[in-house]
Design a protein around this motif. Structure first.
Motif: not given
Lengths: 422, 307
Positions: A214-219, A233-237, A407-409
């Motif tokens: 979802k994020l790619g290696p850099d992120k 939001a990316e993490m939520t998705a 996500q919060a944790a």
């Protein structure tokens, strides 16, 4: 008079007892200067065989020194880590010990328990022998503290070829969408839980593989060095996708270790399992031949690595002997001898593939060209405190599926235990 | 010469208590160092900011304790306490219930009483680790075609609706976790009750029967009221065992979120080198157990003095 004699007898008895107790605690090991105590949790199986291979090379390369096996068996290393922690606390370190390379070492670095090996890296020519991505991950504030003995890959998707063929799947998916489509096909073909999964740390492995897609290696790398965004939001998705992915897995996952999940795959009750590449050696050992492998769909040429490494502890009795051991560990012959037996691949890129099984040869080719990212459950991306919090959070998510809570944790675990934002 | 007499008496008294003190001094000193000394050491550690292997930088008061309740990720500590409450309540109620039923059956002078007593008491001899491994298999959470253990029996008998997720149920999993513990300790509680029943003088029963009491009245009005000390002992013994529960949980589920109790949490925290937090949880656990056990000890002490 009789009374006072009795007093004297008791006093003597008590005194003797304490003297015995005192004597019991003064058994100093006779530390001969040639001994190099190597502390590991490699006590049996392929790991022991790999260690023996390494000791063979050490015997010829370092004739002046004698290998002393300080292995502590059991608990997948947790017993050994307890013993090690108390020895380090008492300033009685072994001459060298095994530790996951990468962030997990930061516990020892921050506690000032291991020596900087940067000088040895250039002296032994290791800086160019290891891929740059690995060197970057090993470097802490410009210094390197450990020599990796091997590399394992975490983001491998194992499959049961027969089950895939029955569902009409002939090609490995290369995207997440394609993977979901294949999982749906398998469900339609009557495989109720096509993706085999185990408990908390295996769930975190699956989650990380999905994050890489979802994020790619850099992120993904940024998440672990303090500059990433856990709360966005990316993490939520990504967590929502992960939740969807869990619907394809076995419901009793929290009761399973990775080998139990592996059995689902072997029995044909599941088609896929995400697991590190030690699974190849294990499937071979169990005589199951009908397996295929691919990188996790959407990961492209990302190689999520983990490594066992050796260090030079502060206050080691035989520092010269330890350096010779580390040189052996980092050498091409040492890495070949160790990895052919253990079922992993050399961290060096200049070791010939001869003598390695099929899976390892493919992985060695990937290792040279791939983009390296670390893994949290295996210590290359995060320290042990962080791992503990993340595993616990995954265990909770597995039972309640609460996206916001996970996500919060994860965000507070990163804030509390991770490196501070730069 | 009253003065001399007193001196002799004093010397004599000293002579009688000195050998006694010397005799128990080894155990006293060992206790002082290895029990109370280490409790003090742990408490001291729990007040410091020692969250890694380095020496502490200083004292933080009761921060480590308050953080357990306010700043633990996912309220992990509170969750472990909730798990412990469910486990303790089910475990204590279960052992009392089964212990009482078995004791009532055997108390009626059943045939082969000795045999059954042994059968019921025997599970106590098994270690929690060993029974945990067996129950881990019995409480296999697979259902339907992949069922194992008890679920497979239900499935085979066509009682599929009885199949259960056992300890993996998010809310009531810990009740299932208490089952092996009940199985092990109910026999012990039965033995306590049996001893209690046997301690009641036969005359009381006879008198009750002569007065025309029914069996139910006999138990309700005459025998049960005399069992209060027995019930109290049983509650204390099972209660403090349950609050420290570690080995059973580790062998049934391993350390994980679903079944985490404070003792397991201490272990997990120690593994990740957070020494101060582990110490704080341990001290908290000790206090909770003490709150239950100490009043009981005082009560026992008082009633012994009275009699």
């Amino acid at each position: 008079m009789r009374l006072s004699r009795r007093v004297a007898v008791v006093a003597v008895a008590v005194g003797t007892m304490f003297a015995t107790v005192a004597c019991g605690s003064t058994d100093e090991p006779g530390a001969a200067s040639a001994d190099v105590e190597v502390f590991t949790w490699w006590a049996d199986g392929g790991e022991k065989a790999g260690l023996d291979g390494l000791v063979g090379v050490f015997g010829t390369d370092c004739k002046d020194f004698k290998f002393v096996n300080g292995a502590v068996a059991g608990g997948a290393g947790s017993n050994a880590k307890q013993v090690l922690a108390s020895r380090l606390q008492q300033n009685e370190p072994p001459d060298t010990f095994q530790a996951h390379a990468g962030a997990e070492l930061s516990d020892y670095i921050n506690d000032d328990q291991v020596e900087d090996l940067s000088a040895q890296y250039s002296e032994w020519g290791l800086t160019n022998a290891f891929p740059k991505g690995l060197i970057d991950n090993l470097t802490v504030d410009g210094k390197i503290y450990s020599v990796p003995a091997n590399i394992h890959r975490a983001n491998v998707l194992w499959s049961n070829k027969t089950v895939l063929a029955k569902a009409g799947i002939t090609k490995d998916a290369t995207t997440l969408e394609g993977f979901f489509a294949d999982l749906d096909k398998l469900k339609a073909a009557g495989v109720a839980a096509p993706l085999a999964l185990g408990k908390d740390w295996t769930q975190q492995m699956l989650f990380e593989a999905l994050l890489i897609s979802k994020l790619g290696p850099d992120k993904f790398n940024a998440l672990w060095n303090g500059s990433g965004d856990w709360a966005g939001a990316e993490m939520t998705a990504a967590i929502n996708d992960y939740k969807k992915l869990l619907t394809y897995t076995n419901k009793d996952r929290d009761t399973f270790d990775w080998t139990d999940a592996e059995k689902l795959l072997m029995d044909g009750k599941a088609a896929y399992q995400l697991m590190g590449d030690w699974e190849a050696a294990d499937l071979d050992a169990k005589g199951f031949k009908d397996y295929g492998w691919s990188v996790f769909p959407g990961n492209g040429n990302v190689f999520q690595w983990l490594a066992d490494s050796f260090v030079l502890p502060k206050g080691a009795k035989n520092a010269e002997g330890t350096k010779c051991w580390l040189k052996t560990v980092g050498s091409a012959t040492g890495q070949a001898a160790f990895n052919q037996k253990k079922g992993s691949i050399p961290a060096r890129t200049d070791v010939g593939t001869d003598g390695f099984p099929a899976y390892q040869q493919a992985a060695m080719a990937d290792w040279k060209t791939a983009t390296q990212v670390p893994s949290c459950p295996h210590g290359s991306a995060c320290a042990q405190t962080w791992q503990g919090a993340v595993s616990s959070a995954q265990g909770k998510f597995s039972s309640d599926g609460d996206v916001a809570a996970l996500q919060a944790a994860l965000a507070s675990a990163a804030a509390e235990f991770g490196p501070k934002k730069k | 010469m009253p003065f001399l007499n007193e001196e002799v008496a004093l010397r004599h008294r000293r002579r009688t208590w000195i050998p006694g003190l010397l005799l128990i001094s080894p155990s006293l000193i060992l206790l002082a160092v290895f029990v109370y000394g280490l409790i003090g050491w742990t408490f001291n550690l729990s007040l410091q900011d020692r969250h890694n292997a380095r020496p502490a930088k200083g004292y933080v008061g009761f921060d480590n304790y308050t953080k357990l309740f306010t700043a633990d990720i996912n309220d992990r500590f509170v969750h472990s306490l909730q798990n412990l409450v469910v486990f303790t309540v089910v475990f204590m109620a279960g052992t009392l219930l089964f212990g009482l039923i078995w004791a009532l059956l055997l108390e009626r002078r059943a045939r082969a009483e000795g045999f059954f007593r042994t059968i019921y008491l025997f599970p106590m001899a098994v270690s929690f680790v060993a029974s945990g491994v067996v129950w881990r298999w019995l409480m296999n959470t697979g259902q339907g075609d992949s069922a194992g253990g008890i679920n497979a029996i239900f499935h085979g008998l066509g009682l599929g609706f009885l199949e259960s997720p056992w300890w993996t149920h998010p809310d009531w999993g810990m009740a299932a976790m208490a089952m092996p513990a009940i199985w092990q300790l109910a026999g012990y509680v039965m033995a306590l009750f049996l001893a209690g029943f046997r301690g009641i003088p036969e005359e009381l029963r006879e008198a009750a029967v002569v007065d025309g009491a029914t069996t139910f009245q006999l138990y309700r009005q005459v025998l049960f009221p005399q069992l209060t000390p027995t019930i109290l002992s049983a509650l204390i013994i099972t209660g403090h065992m349950s609050m420290k529960m570690f080995d059973l949980i580790m062998s049934v589920s391993g350390a994980q979120w679903l079944t985490e109790v404070p003792a397991v949490y201490v272990w997990q925290t120690l593994l990740t080198r957070d020494y101060a937090k582990a110490a704080a949880i341990s001290v908290f656990l000790l206090l909770v157990v003490a709150v239950v056990v100490v009043p009981y000890l005082i009560h026992v002490n008082r009633s012994e003095k009275r009699s």
